[in-house]
Design a protein around this motif. Structure first.
Motif, PDB file in Angstrom:
ATOM      1  N   PHE A 112       0.861  -1.181   0.000  1.00  0.00           N
ATOM      2  CA  PHE A 112       0.000   0.000   0.000  1.00  0.00           C
ATOM      3  C   PHE A 112       0.904   1.239   0.000  1.00  0.00           C
ATOM      4  O   PHE A 112       1.094   1.890   1.021  1.00  0.00           O
ATOM      5  CB  PHE A 112      -0.937  -0.020   1.206  1.00  0.00           C
ATOM      6  CG  PHE A 112      -2.215  -0.773   0.966  1.00  0.00           C
ATOM      7  CD1 PHE A 112      -3.445  -0.139   1.027  1.00  0.00           C
ATOM      8  CD2 PHE A 112      -2.195  -2.127   0.647  1.00  0.00           C
ATOM      9  CE1 PHE A 112      -4.624  -0.830   0.801  1.00  0.00           C
ATOM     10  CE2 PHE A 112      -3.365  -2.829   0.412  1.00  0.00           C
ATOM     11  CZ  PHE A 112      -4.586  -2.178   0.482  1.00  0.00           C
ATOM     12  N   THR A 113       1.467   1.534  -1.162  1.00  0.00           N
ATOM     13  CA  THR A 113       2.362   2.681  -1.304  1.00  0.00           C
ATOM     14  C   THR A 113       1.573   3.979  -1.170  1.00  0.00           C
ATOM     15  O   THR A 113       0.333   3.975  -1.130  1.00  0.00           O
ATOM     16  CB  THR A 113       3.049   2.652  -2.673  1.00  0.00           C
ATOM     17  OG1 THR A 113       2.039   2.758  -3.696  1.00  0.00           O
ATOM     18  CG2 THR A 113       3.830   1.356  -2.868  1.00  0.00           C
ATOM     19  N   SER A 114       2.276   5.092  -1.138  1.00  0.00           N
ATOM     20  CA  SER A 114       1.591   6.380  -1.007  1.00  0.00           C
ATOM     21  C   SER A 114       0.630   6.611  -2.165  1.00  0.00           C
ATOM     22  O   SER A 114      -0.471   7.125  -1.972  1.00  0.00           O
ATOM     23  CB  SER A 114       2.610   7.522  -0.929  1.00  0.00           C
ATOM     24  OG  SER A 114       3.429   7.550  -2.084  1.00  0.00           O
ATOM     25  N   ARG A 115       1.017   6.207  -3.373  1.00  0.00           N
ATOM     26  CA  ARG A 115       0.135   6.376  -4.530  1.00  0.00           C
ATOM     27  C   ARG A 115      -1.120   5.515  -4.389  1.00  0.00           C
ATOM     28  O   ARG A 115      -2.232   5.971  -4.659  1.00  0.00           O
ATOM     29  CB  ARG A 115       0.874   6.010  -5.818  1.00  0.00           C
ATOM     30  CG  ARG A 115      -0.040   6.027  -7.047  1.00  0.00           C
ATOM     31  CD  ARG A 115       0.633   5.403  -8.259  1.00  0.00           C
ATOM     32  NE  ARG A 115      -0.359   5.099  -9.269  1.00  0.00           N
ATOM     33  CZ  ARG A 115      -0.758   5.937 -10.197  1.00  0.00           C
ATOM     34  NH1 ARG A 115      -0.249   7.162 -10.242  1.00  0.00           N
ATOM     35  NH2 ARG A 115      -1.662   5.593 -11.095  1.00  0.00           N
ATOM     36  N   VAL A 116      -0.937   4.266  -3.978  1.00  0.00           N
ATOM     37  CA  VAL A 116      -2.078   3.360  -3.799  1.00  0.00           C
ATOM     38  C   VAL A 116      -3.028   3.935  -2.753  1.00  0.00           C
ATOM     39  O   VAL A 116      -4.248   3.971  -2.958  1.00  0.00           O
ATOM     40  CB  VAL A 116      -1.604   1.952  -3.395  1.00  0.00           C
ATOM     41  CG1 VAL A 116      -2.788   1.080  -2.975  1.00  0.00           C
ATOM     42  CG2 VAL A 116      -0.852   1.291  -4.544  1.00  0.00           C
ATOM     43  N   ARG A 117      -2.480   4.411  -1.630  1.00  0.00           N
ATOM     44  CA  ARG A 117      -3.321   4.961  -0.567  1.00  0.00           C
ATOM     45  C   ARG A 117      -4.059   6.216  -1.037  1.00  0.00           C
ATOM     46  O   ARG A 117      -5.265   6.379  -0.777  1.00  0.00           O
ATOM     47  CB  ARG A 117      -2.469   5.276   0.664  1.00  0.00           C
ATOM     48  CG  ARG A 117      -1.847   4.046   1.313  1.00  0.00           C
ATOM     49  CD  ARG A 117      -1.315   4.336   2.706  1.00  0.00           C
ATOM     50  NE  ARG A 117      -0.308   5.382   2.717  1.00  0.00           N
ATOM     51  CZ  ARG A 117       1.000   5.169   2.626  1.00  0.00           C
ATOM     52  NH1 ARG A 117       1.460   3.931   2.472  1.00  0.00           N
ATOM     53  NH2 ARG A 117       1.855   6.172   2.677  1.00  0.00           N
ATOM     54  N   GLU A 118      -3.353   7.096  -1.728  1.00  0.00           N
ATOM     55  CA  GLU A 118      -3.970   8.340  -2.195  1.00  0.00           C
ATOM     56  C   GLU A 118      -5.109   8.061  -3.169  1.00  0.00           C
ATOM     57  O   GLU A 118      -6.180   8.676  -3.083  1.00  0.00           O
ATOM     58  CB  GLU A 118      -2.915   9.231  -2.860  1.00  0.00           C
ATOM     59  CG  GLU A 118      -1.945   9.868  -1.874  1.00  0.00           C
ATOM     60  CD  GLU A 118      -0.776  10.540  -2.561  1.00  0.00           C
ATOM     61  OE1 GLU A 118      -0.805  10.658  -3.803  1.00  0.00           O
ATOM     62  OE2 GLU A 118       0.175  10.943  -1.866  1.00  0.00           O
ATOM     63  N   ASN A 119      -4.885   7.152  -4.109  1.00  0.00           N
ATOM     64  CA  ASN A 119      -5.924   6.846  -5.096  1.00  0.00           C
ATOM     65  C   ASN A 119      -7.113   6.135  -4.466  1.00  0.00           C
ATOM     66  O   ASN A 119      -8.264   6.335  -4.870  1.00  0.00           O
ATOM     67  CB  ASN A 119      -5.346   6.020  -6.235  1.00  0.00           C
ATOM     68  CG  ASN A 119      -4.545   6.866  -7.198  1.00  0.00           C
ATOM     69  OD1 ASN A 119      -4.453   8.084  -7.047  1.00  0.00           O
ATOM     70  ND2 ASN A 119      -3.951   6.252  -8.191  1.00  0.00           N
ATOM     71  N   LEU A 120      -6.846   5.309  -3.466  1.00  0.00           N
ATOM     72  CA  LEU A 120      -7.944   4.651  -2.747  1.00  0.00           C
ATOM     73  C   LEU A 120      -8.790   5.678  -2.011  1.00  0.00           C
ATOM     74  O   LEU A 120     -10.028   5.646  -2.089  1.00  0.00           O
ATOM     75  CB  LEU A 120      -7.385   3.627  -1.758  1.00  0.00           C
ATOM     76  CG  LEU A 120      -8.390   3.042  -0.756  1.00  0.00           C
ATOM     77  CD1 LEU A 120      -9.473   2.256  -1.477  1.00  0.00           C
ATOM     78  CD2 LEU A 120      -7.682   2.174   0.274  1.00  0.00           C
ATOM     79  N   LEU A 121      -8.160   6.588  -1.297  1.00  0.00           N
ATOM     80  CA  LEU A 121      -8.900   7.574  -0.500  1.00  0.00           C
ATOM     81  C   LEU A 121      -9.640   8.574  -1.380  1.00  0.00           C
ATOM     82  O   LEU A 121     -10.643   9.149  -0.960  1.00  0.00           O
ATOM     83  CB  LEU A 121      -7.940   8.298   0.457  1.00  0.00           C
ATOM     84  CG  LEU A 121      -7.292   7.409   1.522  1.00  0.00           C
ATOM     85  CD1 LEU A 121      -6.340   8.215   2.393  1.00  0.00           C
ATOM     86  CD2 LEU A 121      -8.348   6.727   2.391  1.00  0.00           C
ATOM     87  N   ALA A 122      -9.160   8.770  -2.598  1.00  0.00           N
ATOM     88  CA  ALA A 122      -9.817   9.708  -3.517  1.00  0.00           C
ATOM     89  C   ALA A 122     -10.977   9.068  -4.276  1.00  0.00           C
ATOM     90  O   ALA A 122     -11.790   9.769  -4.889  1.00  0.00           O
ATOM     91  CB  ALA A 122      -8.802  10.267  -4.505  1.00  0.00           C
ATOM     92  N   GLN A 123     -11.064   7.744  -4.228  1.00  0.00           N
ATOM     93  CA  GLN A 123     -12.060   7.021  -5.016  1.00  0.00           C
ATOM     94  C   GLN A 123     -13.452   7.090  -4.385  1.00  0.00           C
ATOM     95  O   GLN A 123     -13.614   6.863  -3.187  1.00  0.00           O
ATOM     96  CB  GLN A 123     -11.646   5.552  -5.150  1.00  0.00           C
ATOM     97  CG  GLN A 123     -12.612   4.689  -5.940  1.00  0.00           C
ATOM     98  CD  GLN A 123     -12.597   5.020  -7.409  1.00  0.00           C
ATOM     99  OE1 GLN A 123     -11.596   4.858  -8.070  1.00  0.00           O
ATOM    100  NE2 GLN A 123     -13.725   5.486  -7.931  1.00  0.00           N
ATOM    101  N   LYS A 124     -14.453   7.383  -5.203  1.00  0.00           N
ATOM    102  CA  LYS A 124     -15.851   7.345  -4.779  1.00  0.00           C
ATOM    103  C   LYS A 124     -16.421   5.965  -5.104  1.00  0.00           C
ATOM    104  O   LYS A 124     -16.185   5.430  -6.196  1.00  0.00           O
ATOM    105  CB  LYS A 124     -16.675   8.426  -5.486  1.00  0.00           C
ATOM    106  CG  LYS A 124     -16.149   9.846  -5.296  1.00  0.00           C
ATOM    107  CD  LYS A 124     -16.220  10.278  -3.852  1.00  0.00           C
ATOM    108  CE  LYS A 124     -15.773  11.730  -3.692  1.00  0.00           C
ATOM    109  NZ  LYS A 124     -15.750  12.165  -2.280  1.00  0.00           N
ATOM    110  N   ALA A 125     -17.155   5.411  -4.170  1.00  0.00           N
ATOM    111  CA  ALA A 125     -17.684   4.057  -4.343  1.00  0.00           C
ATOM    112  C   ALA A 125     -18.602   3.943  -5.555  1.00  0.00           C
ATOM    113  O   ALA A 125     -18.685   2.886  -6.187  1.00  0.00           O
ATOM    114  CB  ALA A 125     -18.431   3.616  -3.085  1.00  0.00           C
ATOM    115  N   ASP A 126     -19.296   5.036  -5.893  1.00  0.00           N
ATOM    116  CA  ASP A 126     -20.231   4.985  -7.016  1.00  0.00           C
ATOM    117  C   ASP A 126     -19.576   5.348  -8.347  1.00  0.00           C
ATOM    118  O   ASP A 126     -20.251   5.476  -9.366  1.00  0.00           O
ATOM    119  CB  ASP A 126     -21.432   5.894  -6.759  1.00  0.00           C
ATOM    120  CG  ASP A 126     -21.039   7.352  -6.576  1.00  0.00           C
ATOM    121  OD1 ASP A 126     -19.839   7.642  -6.403  1.00  0.00           O
ATOM    122  OD2 ASP A 126     -21.937   8.217  -6.600  1.00  0.00           O
TER     123      ASP A 126
END
Length: 272
Positions: A112-126
């Motif tokens: 879970f690199t910084s990029r992976v974490r950032e993109n996950l947190l920015a993602q909307k479930a819908d």
């Protein structure tokens, strides 16, 4: 999601499970095969995740919120509970497998690199991409699905970043900004070009350095800064042919340098 993003996402794993296990080998290479996700599949009913094998949409949205909270709180053990093992990690065109929580927790920051974490947190479930392989997060950084009757992360993809050494976190952001810079300079849109500079901007000419402190100052001096030499070098540059080092990304023969400062990716030096 842009077509460029979808192309970058198309390096994703095959979901086949490797059954040969070497006890204690958490970082074992298991091959290099990948597959491309199919086109987005829409559903006429109220469950947009059905094609990924998830029967209850509320189950996914509740799970996704829990995953984001655990990652945001930097709690590797809680994230580990939300993985559907075995977890595939695709990195540098190779596939690695994690078979249990202990293996995953030991390598958490490398998975879970910084990029992976950032993109996950920015993602909307819908707004996720869904197909028969699972649910894609970000630009293919994560895939979520059901495995061994458990809903969880089934794959993590460390996407290649040719600009990493320059301190640029997201190659898509760099390429987007570079494309905008070329377009706006070509069209003479001074204000838009000014937005792609990092201030104070250093402009070097005949051994002397001038500092441009504000967008207003840049626009006022635009024609002197973006002169014919600088413009020619910028417009002739191919994004896949740039030179990259720890200082930044060099355009042309050094006429422009692009780097990341905080969240901003832009030109920080111009050499005339």
């Amino acid at each position: 999601m842009t077509n460029n993003s979808m192309k970058k996402a198309a390096i994703i794993l095959s979901l086949s499970i490797v059954t040969a296990v070497f006890p204690g080998q958490a970082w074992a290479e298991q091959g290099t095969s990948t597959s491309t996700p199919a086109n987005v599949t829409s559903s006429a009913n109220s469950n947009p995740y059905e094609v990924a094998g998830i029967n209850d949409p509320a189950e996914f949205t509740a799970y996704f919120a829990k995953l984001q909270k655990a990652v945001e709180g930097n709690k590797p053990a809680e994230v580990a509970d939300l993985i559907a093992y075995p977890l595939n990690l695709n990195k540098d065109n190779k596939k690695y497998v994690f078979y249990n929580k202990n293996e995953f927790i030991k390598k958490y920051d490398r998975v879970f690199t910084s990029r992976v974490r950032e993109n996950l947190l920015a993602q909307k479930a819908d707004k996720v991409f869904v197909n028969y392989q699972g649910i894609m997060v970000g630009d293919g950084d994560l895939w979520i699905g059901k495995q061994n009757n458990k809903l969880g992360v089934i794959a993590v993809n460390i996407l290649n970043n040719p600009y990493d050494v320059a301190g640029i976190n997201d190659p898509i952001v760099f390429e987007h900004n570079f494309s905008l810079l070329q377009k706006n300079v070509k069209e003479g849109k001074k204000s838009e070009v000014a937005n792609l500079m990092v201030y104070p901007l250093k402009v070097n000419h005949n051994g002397k350095t001038m500092q441009i402190k504000t967008k207003k100052d840049f626009i006022a001096k635009y024609d002197k800064i973006i002169n014919a030499k600088v413009k020619k070098a910028l417009l002739a540059q191919k994004v896949d042919k740039v030179f990259v080092n720890w200082k930044g990304v060099m355009i042309g023969n050094g006429e422009l340098w692009i780097g990341q400062f905080g969240e901003q990716v832009g030109v920080f030096v111009i050499n005339q």
